[in-house]
Design a protein around this motif. Structure first.
Motif, short mmCIF file in Angstrom:
data_model
loop_
_atom_site.label_atom_id
_atom_site.label_comp_id
_atom_site.label_asym_id
_atom_site.label_seq_id
_atom_site.Cartn_x
_atom_site.Cartn_y
_atom_site.Cartn_z
N ARG A 186 46.36 2.98 15.26
CA ARG A 186 44.76 3.78 15.35
C ARG A 186 44.15 2.93 15.41
NH1 ARG A 186 47.39 8.66 15.75
NH2 ARG A 186 46.46 9.30 14.24
N LEU A 187 44.21 3.14 13.92
CA LEU A 187 42.72 2.20 13.40
C LEU A 187 43.17 0.38 13.48
CD1 LEU A 187 40.00 1.44 11.49
CD2 LEU A 187 42.39 1.33 9.09
N MET A 188 44.10 -0.37 14.40
CA MET A 188 44.33 -1.18 14.57
C MET A 188 43.61 -1.20 16.24
SD MET A 188 45.11 -4.69 13.80
CE MET A 188 45.58 -6.36 14.46
N GLY A 189 44.47 -0.76 16.84
CA GLY A 189 44.24 -0.28 18.16
C GLY A 189 42.25 -0.19 18.58
N SER A 190 41.84 0.82 17.60
CA SER A 190 40.45 0.77 18.08
C SER A 190 39.81 -0.47 17.14
CB SER A 190 39.94 1.64 16.72
OG SER A 190 39.96 2.70 16.94
N PHE A 191 40.12 -1.77 16.83
CA PHE A 191 39.89 -2.43 16.61
C PHE A 191 39.38 -3.40 17.18
CE2 PHE A 191 39.07 -1.22 11.96
CZ PHE A 191 37.81 -1.16 11.37
N VAL A 192 41.23 -3.65 18.68
CA VAL A 192 41.39 -4.50 19.09
C VAL A 192 40.39 -3.94 19.95
CG1 VAL A 192 43.04 -5.28 20.81
CG2 VAL A 192 43.73 -4.83 18.00
N LEU A 193 40.28 -2.79 20.77
CA LEU A 193 39.88 -2.64 21.83
C LEU A 193 38.38 -2.81 21.48
CD1 LEU A 193 39.73 -0.56 24.20
CD2 LEU A 193 39.81 1.14 23.53
N THR A 194 37.42 -2.84 20.61
CA THR A 194 36.54 -3.08 20.00
C THR A 194 35.59 -4.49 20.35
OG1 THR A 194 36.19 -1.28 18.61
CG2 THR A 194 34.36 -2.65 18.90
N ALA A 195 37.10 -5.34 20.21
CA ALA A 195 36.72 -6.48 20.54
C ALA A 195 37.20 -6.75 21.62
CB ALA A 195 37.97 -7.63 19.47
N ALA A 254 43.54 2.28 31.16
CA ALA A 254 44.65 1.47 30.77
C ALA A 254 45.04 0.42 29.73
CB ALA A 254 45.87 0.68 32.60
N SER A 255 43.80 -0.45 29.93
CA SER A 255 43.74 -1.28 29.18
C SER A 255 43.94 -0.96 27.72
CB SER A 255 43.00 -2.53 29.22
OG SER A 255 42.67 -2.99 30.73
N ALA A 256 43.35 0.53 27.04
CA ALA A 256 42.95 0.89 25.50
C ALA A 256 44.53 1.56 25.93
CB ALA A 256 42.00 1.87 26.00
N ALA A 257 44.88 2.34 26.40
CA ALA A 257 46.54 2.89 26.00
C ALA A 257 47.74 1.91 25.98
CB ALA A 257 46.88 3.41 27.71
N LEU A 258 47.19 0.24 26.99
CA LEU A 258 48.54 -0.49 26.29
C LEU A 258 48.70 -1.06 25.12
CD1 LEU A 258 48.16 -3.06 29.43
CD2 LEU A 258 50.21 -1.95 28.68
N ILE A 259 47.08 -1.36 24.60
CA ILE A 259 46.39 -1.63 22.93
C ILE A 259 46.92 -0.60 22.11
CG2 ILE A 259 44.32 -1.70 21.49
CD1 ILE A 259 42.89 -3.16 24.37
N TYR A 260 46.48 0.49 22.55
CA TYR A 260 46.60 1.87 21.82
C TYR A 260 49.04 1.04 21.66
CZ TYR A 260 42.51 3.08 20.49
OH TYR A 260 40.79 3.19 19.85
N HIS A 261 49.87 1.39 22.38
CA HIS A 261 50.76 1.77 22.49
C HIS A 261 51.52 -0.22 22.21
CE1 HIS A 261 49.73 5.53 24.75
NE2 HIS A 261 50.66 5.60 23.96
N GLY A 262 50.86 -0.44 22.18
CA GLY A 262 51.30 -2.27 21.94
C GLY A 262 51.40 -2.74 20.59
N VAL A 263 50.58 -2.02 19.51
CA VAL A 263 50.18 -2.48 18.29
C VAL A 263 51.11 -1.60 17.64
CG1 VAL A 263 48.59 -1.92 15.87
CG2 VAL A 263 47.97 -2.78 18.68
N TYR A 264 51.94 -0.84 17.55
CA TYR A 264 52.70 0.03 16.70
C TYR A 264 54.03 -1.17 16.71
CZ TYR A 264 55.34 3.23 14.90
OH TYR A 264 56.25 3.82 14.32
N ILE A 308 41.65 -13.89 16.71
CA ILE A 308 41.35 -12.16 15.93
C ILE A 308 41.71 -11.03 16.06
CG2 ILE A 308 39.43 -10.81 16.77
CD1 ILE A 308 37.61 -12.90 18.56
N ILE A 309 42.17 -11.28 16.70
CA ILE A 309 44.07 -9.67 16.82
C ILE A 309 45.21 -9.92 15.16
CG2 ILE A 309 46.51 -7.93 17.37
CD1 ILE A 309 45.02 -8.99 20.41
N GLN A 310 45.34 -11.65 14.98
CA GLN A 310 45.91 -12.02 14.36
C GLN A 310 45.68 -11.55 13.02
OE1 GLN A 310 46.51 -15.74 13.87
NE2 GLN A 310 48.97 -15.31 13.18
#
Length: 198
Positions: free
Chosen positions: A166-175, A144-154, A91-93
């Motif tokens: 941030r946009l991509m991170g928001s979609f990943v977090l929602t999923a 913490a998971s949200a922080a990992l997602i937002y800092h890992g996407v970039y 899904i992330i891909q």
């Protein structure tokens, strides 16, 4: 993956993430050496909570379930966790299209494997027989998971624009929230099916 880098990965776009990118572990290695053992923590702690401190965190089931029945539910939950990590990576891909990125599956899998780490570890709070402690641990784990997602996407997807990150991170977090809810449904269904088969 070195878990001692995890705290740095919560607040940095480079610390820990660059190490992962340089090592570039295979999907099979991450899955067998990291995802499989970490995914054992919640089912094991569920079993502990059900039998060592019954009713303290999870409501006691009536009629009571046997060890074998609880073990069957834990195994079903474990298998669902493993499948969910692989599904989340896919899904992330696919979500890369949102920010005009074409992340390879391996990078997507790294994010799908790293992001739930705090949630897996939060299950250790079940050693303390308190629903409040468990609830606080899960809430902190989500942050913490949200922080990992937002800092890992970039860094993983090599995005040049932080707003896209941030946009991509928001979609990943929602999923991820949807996936977590689906896992809880799997656990509830497994328990009800086991009780219903009596």
């Amino acid at each position: 993956m070195n878990t001692h880098n995890l705290p740095k990965m919560l607040y940095s776009y480079s610390e820990g993430w660059q190490d992962l990118i340089q090592v570039h572990p295979t999907v099979a290695k991450i899955f067998t050496m990291y995802v499989m053992p970490m995914s054992l923590i919640p089912p094991a702690m569920f079993l502990y909570s059900m039998f060592a401190t019954p009713g303290a965190v999870f409501p006691e089931l009536v009629p009571h379930i046997s060890v074998a029945e609880a073990l069957a539910a834990a195994v079903a939950f474990y298998v669902a966790e493993l499948a969910m990590v692989a599904l989340m990576a896919s899904i992330i891909q696919q979500m890369g299209d949102v920010v005009d990125a074409k992340p390879p599956y391996s990078e997507s899998f790294i994010l799908a494997a790293v992001a739930p780490t705090p949630l897996w570890l939060s299950a250790l709070a079940l050693f303390i027989p308190s629903a409040w402690v468990a609830g606080i641990a899960v809430a902190a784990a989500w942050v913490a998971s949200a922080a990992l997602i937002y800092h890992g996407v970039y860094p993983l997807f090599k995005l040049e624009d932080t707003s896209k990150s941030r946009l991509m991170g928001s979609f990943v977090l929602t999923a991820g929230v949807i996936a977590w809810g689906a896992l809880l449904v799997v656990l509830a269904l497994a328990m009800s099916m086991i009780v219903g088969l009596r």
